[in-house]
Design a protein around this motif. Structure first.
Motif, PDB file in Angstrom:
ATOM      1  N   SER A 111       0.807  -1.237  -0.141  1.00 47.77           N
ATOM      2  CA  SER A 111       0.029   0.022  -0.194  1.00 47.77           C
ATOM      3  C   SER A 111       0.805   1.357   0.205  1.00 47.77           C
ATOM      4  O   SER A 111       0.652   2.318  -0.764  1.00 47.77           O
ATOM      5  N   ASP A 115       0.816   4.223  -2.921  1.00 48.16           N
ATOM      6  CA  ASP A 115       0.790   5.524  -2.620  1.00 48.16           C
ATOM      7  C   ASP A 115       1.978   6.224  -3.176  1.00 48.16           C
ATOM      8  O   ASP A 115       1.825   7.681  -3.597  1.00 48.16           O
ATOM      9  N   LYS A 124      -3.074  -4.530  -6.598  1.00 43.69           N
ATOM     10  CA  LYS A 124      -3.635  -4.470  -5.386  1.00 43.69           C
ATOM     11  C   LYS A 124      -4.310  -5.589  -4.720  1.00 43.69           C
ATOM     12  O   LYS A 124      -4.357  -6.037  -3.759  1.00 43.69           O
ATOM     13  N   GLN A 128      -3.809  -8.172  -1.677  1.00 41.54           N
ATOM     14  CA  GLN A 128      -4.661  -8.601  -0.846  1.00 41.54           C
ATOM     15  C   GLN A 128      -4.891 -10.106  -0.635  1.00 41.54           C
ATOM     16  O   GLN A 128      -5.004 -10.448   0.452  1.00 41.54           O
ATOM     17  N   THR A 171     -11.060  -5.259   3.310  1.00 43.19           N
ATOM     18  CA  THR A 171     -10.288  -4.427   2.690  1.00 43.19           C
ATOM     19  C   THR A 171     -10.572  -3.302   1.805  1.00 43.19           C
ATOM     20  O   THR A 171     -10.254  -2.148   1.783  1.00 43.19           O
ATOM     21  N   ASN A 172     -11.216  -3.819   0.845  1.00 45.62           N
ATOM     22  CA  ASN A 172     -11.516  -2.956  -0.451  1.00 45.62           C
ATOM     23  C   ASN A 172     -12.821  -2.177   0.201  1.00 45.62           C
ATOM     24  O   ASN A 172     -12.935  -1.070  -0.346  1.00 45.62           O
ATOM     25  N   ASN A 175     -11.194   0.764   1.711  1.00 48.69           N
ATOM     26  CA  ASN A 175     -10.541   1.545   0.545  1.00 48.69           C
ATOM     27  C   ASN A 175     -11.631   2.450  -0.129  1.00 48.69           C
ATOM     28  O   ASN A 175     -11.292   3.562  -0.422  1.00 48.69           O
ATOM     29  N   ASP A 178     -12.974   5.421   1.757  1.00 50.54           N
ATOM     30  CA  ASP A 178     -12.315   6.704   2.416  1.00 50.54           C
ATOM     31  C   ASP A 178     -12.194   7.694   1.044  1.00 50.54           C
ATOM     32  O   ASP A 178     -11.135   7.710   0.416  1.00 50.54           O
ATOM     33  N   ASP A 235      -3.877   4.962   0.731  1.00 47.79           N
ATOM     34  CA  ASP A 235      -4.228   3.261   0.775  1.00 47.79           C
ATOM     35  C   ASP A 235      -3.591   2.590   1.731  1.00 47.79           C
ATOM     36  O   ASP A 235      -3.999   1.959   2.425  1.00 47.79           O
ATOM     37  N   SER A 238      -6.092   3.254   4.800  1.00 49.21           N
ATOM     38  CA  SER A 238      -7.501   2.506   4.568  1.00 49.21           C
ATOM     39  C   SER A 238      -7.292   0.984   4.332  1.00 49.21           C
ATOM     40  O   SER A 238      -8.353   0.315   5.061  1.00 49.21           O
ATOM     41  N   GLN A 239      -6.357   0.503   3.685  1.00 50.24           N
ATOM     42  CA  GLN A 239      -6.384  -0.995   3.074  1.00 50.24           C
ATOM     43  C   GLN A 239      -5.942  -1.552   4.799  1.00 50.24           C
ATOM     44  O   GLN A 239      -6.306  -2.639   4.901  1.00 50.24           O
TER      45      GLN A 239
END
Length: 374
Positions: A111, A115, A124, A128, A171-172, A175, A178, A235, A238-239
């Motif tokens: 993540s 960024d 991504k 995950q 997780t998604n 994300n 956010d 990310d 949030s992730q």
């Protein structure tokens, strides 16, 4: 201090009252982590180089630092390091703890790279999935679920794909949600607070303390992320939050001392899950690609039809508090009847969705796959 981090909550079923000394110790520990998170957020905000430039999905109109998630992650790991060193009653078996830590670190690293340099959505998603598989490999697996009017059913091998779907999905969802000032961080604070209380009274010491650490880390960041935001979590924040809270719920169900119901976390974030699933399914139904950037989540549409960042964020805070109160009610209900607690929240989300989409359609804010209004 070493004893008090666990001792105050070691036997909650015998006594629902935490000793004053333990409560003070917990408060001081949380205050320390909150100040640490706020301080790190400020330093990264003013000196960091990670910048979020506006795009077609953005709700901000000028470049913003998005390094705040680093402060959340750093504070979390400082907190669990302290807990591991001095809180004997807050530990779980080593394989499960290592799976939790290793996978969280992996999510953080990728993540951060996203960024800093940017990676594709498929990259991504693959990351995950791999991180969730690390959890599975270390034994963090859901083994049973409640079926309405039937009871709890053992999942067997089905527990593996279901756990994978839960962790990656959460997780998604976090994300995706956010996207407005203070919304995701504030929801994490509220949900973590309720989850910590539920775990404390259930006697799940590991989940209690780690939820408390998440709360403190997110709260310190929220100091500078509340509307109007001065920094984003990116990310990496949030992730990490979505992944960590999802895994914590599996640990709470299976491996902590009191086995907190798996239904608690989905209820605490029911608005996030609903928004994500509805938006995804609606876009696919209209022939749009799920991975394309957009501003058609319900909370984004609510903002675009005229409600300010602050209005939308406060609305979701209120929903989060209501869901937290529902979770407190739910854990006192036996068996699969707990699922009935979801009904009023599902009805509310249905009404909310109808209101938002009607306003969005009237304003021409929804587009078809060809880019035309619908």
């Amino acid at each position: 201090v070493a004893g008090r981090l666990g001792t105050g909550l070691g036997k909650p079923r015998e006594s629902a009252v935490i000793s004053l000394s333990a409560l003070l110790t917990h408060f001081m520990f949380g205050a320390f982590l909150t100040v640490l998170s706020a301080t790190l957020t400020y330093v990264l905000m003013t000196r960091g180089q990670l910048i979020d430039y506006p795009n077609e999905r953005s709700s901000h109109g000028h470049p913003m630092p998005r390094s705040g998630g680093i402060a959340i992650v750093a504070t979390f790991f400082v907190g669990i390091a302290i807990a591991s060193l001095i809180g004997e009653e807050t530990k779980i078996q080593e394989p499960y703890f290592l799976g939790f830590v290793f996978s969280a670190i992996a999510v953080t690293v990728v993540s951060f790279y996203d960024d800093a340099a940017g990676v594709s959505y498929l990259t991504k998603l693959l990351t995950q999935v791999i991180c969730a598989c690390v959890c599975l490999a270390f034994g963090l697996v859901i083994d049973q679920i409640p079926i309405p009017f039937y009871g709890y059913v053992s999942l067997g091998w089905v527990g593996y794909p279901l756990t994978l779907l839960w962790i990656v999905g959460m997780t998604n969802a976090f994300n995706f949600m956010d996207g407005l000032d203070g919304l995701a961080a504030g929801a994490a604070v509220v949900a973590s607070a309720f989850y910590a209380v539920i775990a404390a009274f259930a006697g799940s010491n590991f989940v209690y303390l780690h939820s408390y650490v998440v709360l403190a880390a997110a709260l310190g960041f929220l100091t500078f992320n509340r509307p109007p935001a001065r920094v984003f979590m990116g990310d990496i924040g949030s992730q990490f939050l979505g992944f960590t809270l999802a895994v914590l719920s599996v640990i709470g169900l299976q491996y902590d001392s009191a086995h907190v119901s798996l239904l608690v976390m989905p209820l605490l974030f029911f608005n996030f899950i609903w928004d994500t699933l509805f938006t995804l399914s609606h876009r696919l139904f209209r022939g749009q690609r799920a991975a394309d950037a957009h501003r058609e989540h319900l909370y984004q549409l609510l903002n675009r039809v005229g409600f300010s960042h602050g209005d939308v964020t406060l609305f979701h805070y209120g929903v989060a508090v209501a869901q937290g109160l529902g979770a407190l009610l739910m854990v006192n209900i036996e068996g699969d009847a707990r699922l009935l607690v979801f009904l009023p929240f599902a009805c509310f989300q249905g009404i909310y969705t109808f209101f938002v989409y009607r306003r969005a359609l009237a304003g021409g804010l929804l587009v078809s796959a060809e880019g035309n209004g619908v």
